[in-house]
Design a protein around this motif. Structure first.
Motif, PDB file in Angstrom:
ATOM      1  N   ARG A 179      13.705   3.255  -0.684  1.00  0.00           N
ATOM      2  CA  ARG A 179      14.264   2.818   0.380  1.00  0.00           C
ATOM      3  C   ARG A 179      12.856   1.464   0.926  1.00  0.00           C
ATOM      4  O   ARG A 179      13.228   0.427   1.542  1.00  0.00           O
ATOM      5  N   ILE A 180      11.535   1.533   0.710  1.00  0.00           N
ATOM      6  CA  ILE A 180      11.110   0.587   1.078  1.00  0.00           C
ATOM      7  C   ILE A 180      11.600  -0.421   0.568  1.00  0.00           C
ATOM      8  O   ILE A 180      10.879  -1.245   1.302  1.00  0.00           O
ATOM      9  N   LYS A 181      11.669  -0.518  -0.797  1.00  0.00           N
ATOM     10  CA  LYS A 181      11.583  -2.078  -0.935  1.00  0.00           C
ATOM     11  C   LYS A 181      12.757  -2.972  -0.984  1.00  0.00           C
ATOM     12  O   LYS A 181      13.158  -3.794  -0.760  1.00  0.00           O
TER      13      LYS A 181
ATOM     14  N   GLN B  14      14.122  -5.064   4.048  1.00  0.00           N
ATOM     15  CA  GLN B  14      13.489  -6.358   4.409  1.00  0.00           C
ATOM     16  C   GLN B  14      11.952  -7.012   5.585  1.00  0.00           C
ATOM     17  O   GLN B  14      11.255  -7.728   5.723  1.00  0.00           O
ATOM     18  N   GLU B  15      11.652  -6.192   6.712  1.00  0.00           N
ATOM     19  CA  GLU B  15      11.006  -6.422   7.588  1.00  0.00           C
ATOM     20  C   GLU B  15       9.823  -5.833   7.621  1.00  0.00           C
ATOM     21  O   GLU B  15       9.099  -6.624   8.603  1.00  0.00           O
ATOM     22  N   GLU B  16       9.484  -5.628   6.088  1.00  0.00           N
ATOM     23  CA  GLU B  16       8.678  -4.333   6.124  1.00  0.00           C
ATOM     24  C   GLU B  16       7.728  -5.590   5.505  1.00  0.00           C
ATOM     25  O   GLU B  16       7.939  -6.059   4.516  1.00  0.00           O
TER      26      GLU B  16
ATOM     27  N   ALA C  48       0.597  -1.343   0.028  1.00  0.00           N
ATOM     28  CA  ALA C  48       0.007  -0.130  -0.033  1.00  0.00           C
ATOM     29  C   ALA C  48       1.200   1.138  -0.062  1.00  0.00           C
ATOM     30  O   ALA C  48       0.473   2.021  -1.034  1.00  0.00           O
ATOM     31  N   ARG C  49       2.035   1.250   0.504  1.00  0.00           N
ATOM     32  CA  ARG C  49       2.871   2.523   0.709  1.00  0.00           C
ATOM     33  C   ARG C  49       3.373   2.453  -0.406  1.00  0.00           C
ATOM     34  O   ARG C  49       3.655   3.786  -0.785  1.00  0.00           O
ATOM     35  N   LEU C  50       3.975   1.482  -1.140  1.00  0.00           N
ATOM     36  CA  LEU C  50       4.701   1.525  -2.193  1.00  0.00           C
ATOM     37  C   LEU C  50       3.644   2.017  -3.348  1.00  0.00           C
ATOM     38  O   LEU C  50       3.684   2.791  -4.323  1.00  0.00           O
ATOM     39  N   ALA C  51       2.767   1.352  -3.847  1.00  0.00           N
ATOM     40  CA  ALA C  51       1.521   1.936  -4.584  1.00  0.00           C
ATOM     41  C   ALA C  51       1.855   3.657  -4.273  1.00  0.00           C
ATOM     42  O   ALA C  51       0.903   4.019  -5.542  1.00  0.00           O
ATOM     43  N   CYS C  52       0.299   4.501  -2.565  1.00  0.00           N
ATOM     44  CA  CYS C  52       0.899   5.477  -2.970  1.00  0.00           C
ATOM     45  C   CYS C  52       1.775   6.159  -2.919  1.00  0.00           C
ATOM     46  O   CYS C  52       1.477   6.769  -4.439  1.00  0.00           O
TER      47      CYS C  52
ATOM     48  N   ALA D 124      10.034  15.085  -6.592  1.00  0.00           N
ATOM     49  CA  ALA D 124      10.188  13.332  -7.979  1.00  0.00           C
ATOM     50  C   ALA D 124      11.749  12.297  -7.164  1.00  0.00           C
ATOM     51  O   ALA D 124      11.415  11.278  -6.747  1.00  0.00           O
ATOM     52  N   ARG D 125      12.964  12.783  -7.464  1.00  0.00           N
ATOM     53  CA  ARG D 125      13.736  12.319  -7.076  1.00  0.00           C
ATOM     54  C   ARG D 125      13.504  11.604  -5.791  1.00  0.00           C
ATOM     55  O   ARG D 125      13.989  11.004  -5.182  1.00  0.00           O
ATOM     56  N   TRP D 126      12.905  12.579  -4.185  1.00  0.00           N
ATOM     57  CA  TRP D 126      12.884  12.656  -3.235  1.00  0.00           C
ATOM     58  C   TRP D 126      11.822  10.987  -2.379  1.00  0.00           C
ATOM     59  O   TRP D 126      12.182   9.701  -2.362  1.00  0.00           O
ATOM     60  N   ILE D 127      10.594  11.136  -4.307  1.00  0.00           N
ATOM     61  CA  ILE D 127       9.676  10.058  -3.878  1.00  0.00           C
ATOM     62  C   ILE D 127      10.184   8.627  -4.383  1.00  0.00           C
ATOM     63  O   ILE D 127       9.888   7.853  -3.609  1.00  0.00           O
ATOM     64  N   LYS D 128      11.052   9.266  -5.442  1.00  0.00           N
ATOM     65  CA  LYS D 128      12.044   7.381  -6.295  1.00  0.00           C
ATOM     66  C   LYS D 128      13.222   7.258  -4.992  1.00  0.00           C
ATOM     67  O   LYS D 128      12.927   5.984  -4.695  1.00  0.00           O
TER      68      LYS D 128
END
Length: 183
Positions: free
Chosen positions: A176-178, A181-183, A112-116, A167-171
């Motif tokens: 970082r989220i990808k 591993q623990e998430e 859900a975080r990545l999709a957002c 855009a750079r920050w979002i990328k």
């Protein structure tokens, strides 16, 4: 946006209306406030919809009743639904909504975080493309008056630079989220 905020704040625990109002004032930034005339009817509607509960306590000072709000299972479902809703357009409202969603990312899964973030990035990229095209048209057609055209080009340069940084920050945040591993 306010509905998302209220449900997100209640995901952290019960809160009274005044506390919700104060936190929201600080969360949305300068120049934007939520009045009691907006917040309390929203809280009433959310209670009627079964998303939140209302419990009343008597305050010791002044004998006033304190209204304490909590989130229900239905409210948690509504919260997750709001977190998954797409952004309408790359505007200030979408930016504020993204900021709120990011505060509450801990209450939704990684996908859900990545999709957002990815959906918001697409909006940013569309906006950058639009600004670049309009800028190219101004350079090619050189409309008059020249002073206004030059200043408009400065404004577009500003918008492009801000958009590129965002855009750079979002990328970077997506990466970082990808990588976690623990998430």
């Amino acid at each position: 946006m306010y509905e998302l905020f209220v449900l997100g704040e209640l995901m952290t625990g019960e809160k009274h209306g005044y506390m919700l109002q104060e936190v929201l004032k600080k969360a949305v930034g300068l120049g934007r406030k939520i009045s009691s005339g907006t917040l309390y009817p929203l809280l009433s509607r959310m209670t009627e919809n079964g998303w939140i509960t209302l419990r009343e306590e008597e305050e010791t000072k002044g004998g006033r009743t304190k209204k304490i709000y909590g989130i229900t299972a239905s409210g948690q479902d509504r919260f997750r639904q709001l977190m998954a809703e797409p952004f309408d357009a790359p505007d200030a409202e979408a930016q504020n909504t993204l900021r709120l969603k990011m505060v509450y990312f801990q209450y939704v899964d990684r996908e859900a975080r990545l999709a957002c973030l990815k959906q918001y990035l697409r909006l940013l990229e569309q906006n950058l493309k639009h600004v670049s095209q309009f800028e190219a048209d101004l350079i090619a057609y050189k409309p008059e008056p020249e002073k206004q055209r030059v200043q408009l080009l400065r404004v577009f340069d500003h918008r492009k630079r801000l958009g590129e940084v965002e855009a750079r920050w979002i990328k970077d945040e997506i990466e970082r989220i990808k990588e976690r591993q623990e998430e």
